[in-house]
Design a protein around this motif. Structure first.
Motif, PDB file in Angstrom:
ATOM      1  N   GLU A 237       0.851  -1.197   0.000  1.00  7.15           N
ATOM      2  CA  GLU A 237       0.000   0.000   0.000  1.00  7.15           C
ATOM      3  C   GLU A 237       0.890   1.251   0.000  1.00  7.15           C
ATOM      4  OE1 GLU A 237      -2.589   0.507   3.417  1.00  7.15           O
ATOM      5  OE2 GLU A 237      -4.093   1.508   2.174  1.00  7.15           O
ATOM      6  N   GLU A 238       1.953   1.188   0.825  1.00  6.31           N
ATOM      7  CA  GLU A 238       2.893   2.324   0.865  1.00  6.31           C
ATOM      8  C   GLU A 238       3.555   2.547  -0.499  1.00  6.31           C
ATOM      9  OE1 GLU A 238       5.656   1.139   3.898  1.00  6.31           O
ATOM     10  OE2 GLU A 238       4.092   1.257   5.454  1.00  6.31           O
ATOM     11  N   ARG A 239       3.561   1.525  -1.316  1.00  6.00           N
ATOM     12  CA  ARG A 239       4.160   1.641  -2.648  1.00  6.00           C
ATOM     13  C   ARG A 239       3.088   1.768  -3.733  1.00  6.00           C
ATOM     14  NH1 ARG A 239       7.030  -0.300   1.005  1.00  6.00           N
ATOM     15  NH2 ARG A 239       9.305  -0.082   1.053  1.00  6.00           N
ATOM     16  N   GLY A 240       1.995   2.395  -3.364  1.00  2.95           N
ATOM     17  CA  GLY A 240       0.989   2.790  -4.362  1.00  2.95           C
ATOM     18  C   GLY A 240      -0.001   1.726  -4.787  1.00  2.95           C
ATOM     19  N   HIS A 241      -0.109   0.612  -4.020  1.00  7.75           N
ATOM     20  CA  HIS A 241      -1.055  -0.442  -4.396  1.00  7.75           C
ATOM     21  C   HIS A 241      -2.382  -0.249  -3.671  1.00  7.75           C
ATOM     22  CE1 HIS A 241       2.778  -2.149  -5.564  1.00  7.75           C
ATOM     23  NE2 HIS A 241       2.198  -3.201  -6.117  1.00  7.75           N
ATOM     24  N   LYS A 242      -3.463  -0.489  -4.392  1.00  7.54           N
ATOM     25  CA  LYS A 242      -4.787  -0.442  -3.773  1.00  7.54           C
ATOM     26  C   LYS A 242      -5.041  -1.765  -3.052  1.00  7.54           C
ATOM     27  CE  LYS A 242      -9.603   0.241  -4.834  1.00  7.54           C
ATOM     28  NZ  LYS A 242     -10.623   0.621  -5.757  1.00  7.54           N
ATOM     29  N   VAL A 243      -5.419  -1.694  -1.777  1.00  8.98           N
ATOM     30  CA  VAL A 243      -5.668  -2.929  -1.027  1.00  8.98           C
ATOM     31  C   VAL A 243      -7.062  -3.438  -1.381  1.00  8.98           C
ATOM     32  CG1 VAL A 243      -5.818  -3.981   1.263  1.00  8.98           C
ATOM     33  CG2 VAL A 243      -4.196  -2.112   0.854  1.00  8.98           C
ATOM     34  N   MET A 244      -7.121  -4.648  -1.907  1.00  8.13           N
ATOM     35  CA  MET A 244      -8.387  -5.234  -2.357  1.00  8.13           C
ATOM     36  C   MET A 244      -8.820  -6.327  -1.379  1.00  8.13           C
ATOM     37  SD  MET A 244      -8.721  -3.694  -5.368  1.00  8.13           S
ATOM     38  CE  MET A 244      -9.917  -4.657  -6.263  1.00  8.13           C
ATOM     39  N   ALA A 245     -10.138  -6.415  -1.155  1.00  8.76           N
ATOM     40  CA  ALA A 245     -10.643  -7.483  -0.273  1.00  8.76           C
ATOM     41  C   ALA A 245     -10.522  -8.819  -0.996  1.00  8.76           C
ATOM     42  CB  ALA A 245     -12.096  -7.205   0.061  1.00  8.76           C
ATOM     43  N   SER A 246     -10.449  -9.884  -0.216  1.00  9.07           N
ATOM     44  CA  SER A 246     -10.406 -11.215  -0.828  1.00  9.07           C
ATOM     45  C   SER A 246     -11.720 -11.472  -1.549  1.00  9.07           C
ATOM     46  CB  SER A 246     -10.215 -12.270   0.267  1.00  9.07           C
ATOM     47  OG  SER A 246     -10.347 -13.563  -0.289  1.00  9.07           O
ATOM     48  N   ALA A 247     -11.627 -12.065  -2.725  1.00  9.82           N
ATOM     49  CA  ALA A 247     -12.850 -12.475  -3.438  1.00  9.82           C
ATOM     50  C   ALA A 247     -13.325 -13.808  -2.869  1.00  9.82           C
ATOM     51  CB  ALA A 247     -12.549 -12.610  -4.926  1.00  9.82           C
ATOM     52  N   SER A 248     -14.517 -14.232  -3.301  1.00 10.39           N
ATOM     53  CA  SER A 248     -15.094 -15.493  -2.834  1.00 10.39           C
ATOM     54  C   SER A 248     -14.268 -16.684  -3.324  1.00 10.39           C
ATOM     55  CB  SER A 248     -16.518 -15.611  -3.382  1.00 10.39           C
ATOM     56  OG  SER A 248     -17.022 -16.906  -3.196  1.00 10.39           O
ATOM     57  N   LEU A 249     -14.405 -17.785  -2.602  1.00  9.13           N
ATOM     58  CA  LEU A 249     -13.768 -19.028  -3.072  1.00  9.13           C
ATOM     59  C   LEU A 249     -14.483 -19.579  -4.305  1.00  9.13           C
ATOM     60  CD1 LEU A 249     -13.081 -20.868   0.301  1.00  9.13           C
ATOM     61  CD2 LEU A 249     -11.366 -20.156  -1.377  1.00  9.13           C
ATOM     62  N   ILE A 250     -15.709 -19.114  -4.519  1.00  7.52           N
ATOM     63  CA  ILE A 250     -16.431 -19.542  -5.727  1.00  7.52           C
ATOM     64  C   ILE A 250     -16.148 -18.505  -6.807  1.00  7.52           C
ATOM     65  CG2 ILE A 250     -18.670 -20.076  -6.734  1.00  7.52           C
ATOM     66  CD1 ILE A 250     -19.688 -20.729  -3.979  1.00  7.52           C
ATOM     67  N   PRO A 251     -15.358 -18.903  -7.798  1.00 14.70           N
ATOM     68  CA  PRO A 251     -14.940 -17.900  -8.776  1.00 14.70           C
ATOM     69  C   PRO A 251     -16.019 -17.605  -9.813  1.00 14.70           C
ATOM     70  CG  PRO A 251     -13.975 -20.032  -9.297  1.00 14.70           C
ATOM     71  CD  PRO A 251     -14.823 -20.232  -8.071  1.00 14.70           C
ATOM     72  N   GLU A 252     -15.908 -16.440 -10.410  1.00 16.47           N
ATOM     73  CA  GLU A 252     -16.798 -16.151 -11.542  1.00 16.47           C
ATOM     74  C   GLU A 252     -16.264 -16.845 -12.782  1.00 16.47           C
ATOM     75  OE1 GLU A 252     -17.299 -11.923 -11.820  1.00 16.47           O
ATOM     76  OE2 GLU A 252     -17.945 -11.827  -9.723  1.00 16.47           O
ATOM     77  N   ASP A 253     -15.003 -17.210 -12.747  1.00 18.41           N
ATOM     78  CA  ASP A 253     -14.330 -17.814 -13.885  1.00 18.41           C
ATOM     79  C   ASP A 253     -14.809 -19.257 -14.105  1.00 18.41           C
ATOM     80  OD1 ASP A 253     -12.294 -19.275 -15.325  1.00 18.41           O
ATOM     81  OD2 ASP A 253     -11.027 -17.529 -15.042  1.00 18.41           O
ATOM     82  N   PRO A 254     -15.369 -19.562 -15.274  1.00 21.01           N
ATOM     83  CA  PRO A 254     -15.909 -20.904 -15.475  1.00 21.01           C
ATOM     84  C   PRO A 254     -14.839 -21.973 -15.725  1.00 21.01           C
ATOM     85  CG  PRO A 254     -16.179 -19.599 -17.463  1.00 21.01           C
ATOM     86  CD  PRO A 254     -15.542 -18.694 -16.448  1.00 21.01           C
ATOM     87  N   THR A 255     -13.581 -21.558 -15.901  1.00 22.37           N
ATOM     88  CA  THR A 255     -12.560 -22.563 -16.229  1.00 22.37           C
ATOM     89  C   THR A 255     -12.007 -23.262 -14.987  1.00 22.37           C
ATOM     90  OG1 THR A 255     -10.748 -20.962 -16.174  1.00 22.37           O
ATOM     91  CG2 THR A 255     -11.829 -21.299 -18.301  1.00 22.37           C
ATOM     92  N   VAL A 256     -12.322 -22.743 -13.827  1.00 18.17           N
ATOM     93  CA  VAL A 256     -11.873 -23.407 -12.590  1.00 18.17           C
ATOM     94  C   VAL A 256     -13.034 -23.533 -11.618  1.00 18.17           C
ATOM     95  CG1 VAL A 256      -9.397 -22.866 -12.562  1.00 18.17           C
ATOM     96  CG2 VAL A 256     -11.032 -21.187 -11.751  1.00 18.17           C
TER      97      VAL A 256
END
Ligand code: SER
Length: 496
Positions: A29-48
Motif C-alpha cells: 500500500e505504501e508503494r501505491g497499491h490499492k488494497v483489495m478485499a479477498s474475493a469469494s472461493l467460488i470464482p466467476e471464472d468458469p474454467t476453474v
C-alpha cells in the motif's frame, strides 16, 4: 548495486499470521497499491471450480476484458487447491485452504520493480538473512537472472534456472500466463551453494512466486502477447508463517495449530507425543476444518457434484481422521466453532454465516456417520478375507451404497498395504451410468393406464425414503408383465 538491508529492529519483524498479512499489505500500500478485499472461493471464472490463486479475480483485467481497479493492487486472497490433497499432513507444506498474499501490476511496473520489492520485503520487512534465500528463474529468462545478479546482488550460484513445469505459470490450460521467478527459503544454508536442488523439500521451501504475465494462451496452446505486461505474485501466508515462527511445518503455525489442539483435546491425545500417522491425522483435521468452514461460508453445500463433492470429500476426511484418532462422537460442529474463532478477525464473514456453517457441518456429519459405520463393517469383512487388492466392484459398492468417496476407500486400503482396482471401479461406474441411461429411455408412458388400473385396487402405501436412511423391506403388491397385470413372472419378462 545491491539493495541494502536496513536496520529494522527484530521487535518489528512480523511473526504471527495476522502480522505477516498486515505487514505485506501495508508494504505494498505504501508503494501505491490499492488494497483489495479477498474475493469469494467460488470464482466467476468458469474454467476453474474454485479460486486457486490470488490472481484469479483479476483474470479479466489481465486479459483486457475489464477495467483495472487501479494500476497496482494488493490482496490476501482465500484459495483452495485440492490437487495436492493426498499430501496434506504428510508433507510440511501442503494445504487445501490457504491464503495467498499478492501484489499486482496491471500494465504498470514490470520485472525489475517486482523483483526489487520482493527482495526488500523478504530481507528487510520480514528480516530474512539473504544467506537463507535462493531464487529460480525461467530457463530462457536472461533478463530476470541479470536483475537478480546485478541489480539485487544475489550470488549467481544461488540463482537457479528451471523449466516450464516450475517456472512458467498459468492459471489453467488457457488464459494469461508468463515466465516466473520464485524465491525459496533455505533451511540449511550450511550445506553451501554447490549443486543446489530446489526439489529437496527438506532443505527448501518456495514462498514467493513472481509471475511476469505477458501472454495469453489459447486452446491450441498458442501464446499471444498481452496488450499490457503485468505482474502477478503470490506469497504463501502459511509458508511465511512457518519460516518466521521457526516451526517445523505450516500446520504448527498460529494459523492452524489451534485447530490441531482442539482436535487433540477431543481425542484426548498430545500432538507432540503422537507417531507420524497420528500427527498426520491431526494435521488433516486442522487443514480441512479451515477449508470446509470457508467453503460453506462462501455458499457451497455438500453434494456429489463439483464443488459440493469437494466439500463432502473434505468433510468426510475430517470425520475419518477423527475416528482414526479415537473420536467417535460427532465433532465437526466443535471444529467449525474453533475455525470460526480462529478465522473471524481476518474473515468476518464466517461470523455472519456461522449458523449456516454449523448447520451444514452437523447435517453432513450425521449423514456420513450412519453410512460410514455400515461401510466400515463391509470393508472390514472384505479385508478379513485378505485380498490382494480391493476389487473395483467392492470399491464401487462402498461408493454407491455407502457413500464412501473412492479416495477414502483408497486411503483405508493403503493403510493395510493394499490398492484398489481403479479400472474396475471405473468400469462399474460406467456400467451404472449405462443402466441409468437405459432406465431413463425405457420408461414406457403407454403403460401408465395399466399401472393406474392396478394401483386403483390397492391400499395407499407410504413413501419412507424421506425419513429412513436404513434399508427397509416391503412387499410387492402388484406386478405387470409385458404390460398386463400378473401374479408371477418368468426369466426374461419385462416387468413393472
Ligand atoms: N499466480 C501465481 C501462483 O499462484 C502467483 O500468484 O503461484
Amino acid at each position: 548495486m545491491a539493495v541494502a538491508r536496513s536496520s529494522r529492529s527484530a521487535a518489528a519483524t512480523p511473526r504471527t499470521g495476522a502480522e505477516i498479512r498486515a505487514a505485506f499489505l501495508s508494504f505494498y500500500e505504501e508503494r501505491g497499491h490499492k488494497v483489495m478485499a479477498s474475493a469469494s472461493l467460488i470464482p466467476e471464472d468458469p474454467t476453474v471450480l474454485l479460486t486457486i490463486a490470488g490472481m484469479l479475480p483479476f483474470k479479466p483485467v489481465f486479459l483486457g476484458q475489464q477495467k483495472r481497479p487501479a494500476p497496482r493492487a494488493t490482496s490476501s486472497q482465500k484459495c483452495i487447491r485440492t490437487n495436492d490433497i493426498e499430501n496434506v499432513g504428510r508433507t510440511a507444506r501442503h494445504h487445501t485452504f490457504f491464503e495467498m498474499l499478492g501484489n499486482f501490476s496491471f500494465g504498470d511496473y514490470f520485472k525489475q520493480q517486482a523483483i526489487e520489492w520482493a527482495w526488500e520485503l523478504s530481507t528487510d520487512l520480514f528480516g530474512i538473512d539473504p544467506k537463507h534465500l535462493v531464487v529460480s528463474v525461467f530457463r530462457e529468462d536472461d533478463e530476470a537472472e541479470q536483475i537478480w545478479r546485478d541489480v539485487v546482488g544475489v550470488n549467481p550460484k544461488r540463482i537457479i534456472r528451471m523449466d516450464e513445469a516450475d517456472n512458467f505459470w498459468a492459471s489453467g490450460p488457457t488464459g494469461p500466463c508468463g515466465p516466473c521467478s520464485e524465491i525459496y527459503y533455505d533451511f540449511k544454508p550450511e550445506l553451501g551453494d554447490e549443486g543446489i536442488d530446489l526439489e529437496d523439500d527438506e532443505r527448501f521451501i518456495e514462498f514467493y512466486n513472481l509471475v511476469f504475465m505477458q501472454y495469453n494462451r489459447d486452446a491450441e496452446g498458442t501464446l499471444t502477447p498481452l496488450a499490457n505486461r503485468n505482474i502477478d505474485t503470490g506469497l504463501g501466508l502459511e509458508r511465511m508463517a512457518q519460516i518466521l515462527q521457526k516451526v517445523p511445518n505450516n500446520y504448527e503455525t498460529d494459523l492452524i495449530f489451534p485447530l490441531i489442539q482442539t482436535a487433540a483435546d477431543l481425542a484426548g491425545v498430545d500432538y507432540h507425543q503422537l507417531d507420524d500417522a497420528g500427527q498426520t491425522s491431526l494435521k488433516v483435521i486442522g487443514d480441512h476444518s479451515r477449508a470446509v468452514t470457508q467453503l460453506i461460508c462462501d455458499g457451497v453445500s455438500a453434494s456429489n457434484l463439483g464443488r459440493g463433492y469437494i466439500l463432502r470429500r473434505l468433510l468426510r476426511r475430517v470425520v475419518r481422521h477423527g475416528r482414526l484418532l479415537g473420536i467417535h462422537q460427532p465433532f465437526l460442529v466443535t471444529m467449525g466453532q474453533a475455525s470460526i474463532a480462529l478465522l473471524q478477525d481476518a474473515h468476518p464473514s464466517v461470523i455472519e454465516r456461522q449458523e449456516v456453517i454449523l448447520a451444514e457441518l452437523e447435517r453432513e456429519e450425521s449423514r456420513f456417520l450412519e453410512t460410514l459405520e455400515r461401510g466400515e463393517k463391509l470393508l472390514a469383512e472384505v479385508l478379513e478375507s485378505k485380498p490382494k487388492q480391493i476389487s473395483g466392484a467392492q470399491a464401487f459398492e462402498l461408493y454407491d451404497t455407502y457413500g464412501f468417496p473412492l479416495e477414502l476407500t483408497q486411503e483405508i486400503a493403503e493403510e493395510q498395504g493394499l490398492d484398489v482396482d481403479l479400472a474396475g471401479f471405473e468400469q462399474a461406474m460406467e456400467q451404472q451410468r449405462q443402466r441409468a441411461k437405459a432406465a431413463a429411455v425405457s420408461i414406457d408412458l403407454t403403460l401408465q393406464d395399466a399401472i393406474d388400473q392396478v394401483a386403483a385396487d390397492l391400499n395407499a402405501t407410504a413413501f419412507e425414503g424421506y425419513d429412513l436412511l436404513e434399508q427397509s423391506s416391503s412387499t410387492v403388491q402388484a406386478l405387470l408383465v409385458n404390460g398386463e397385470a400378473a401374479t408371477s413372472a418368468s426369466d426374461g419378462d419385462v416387468v413393472q
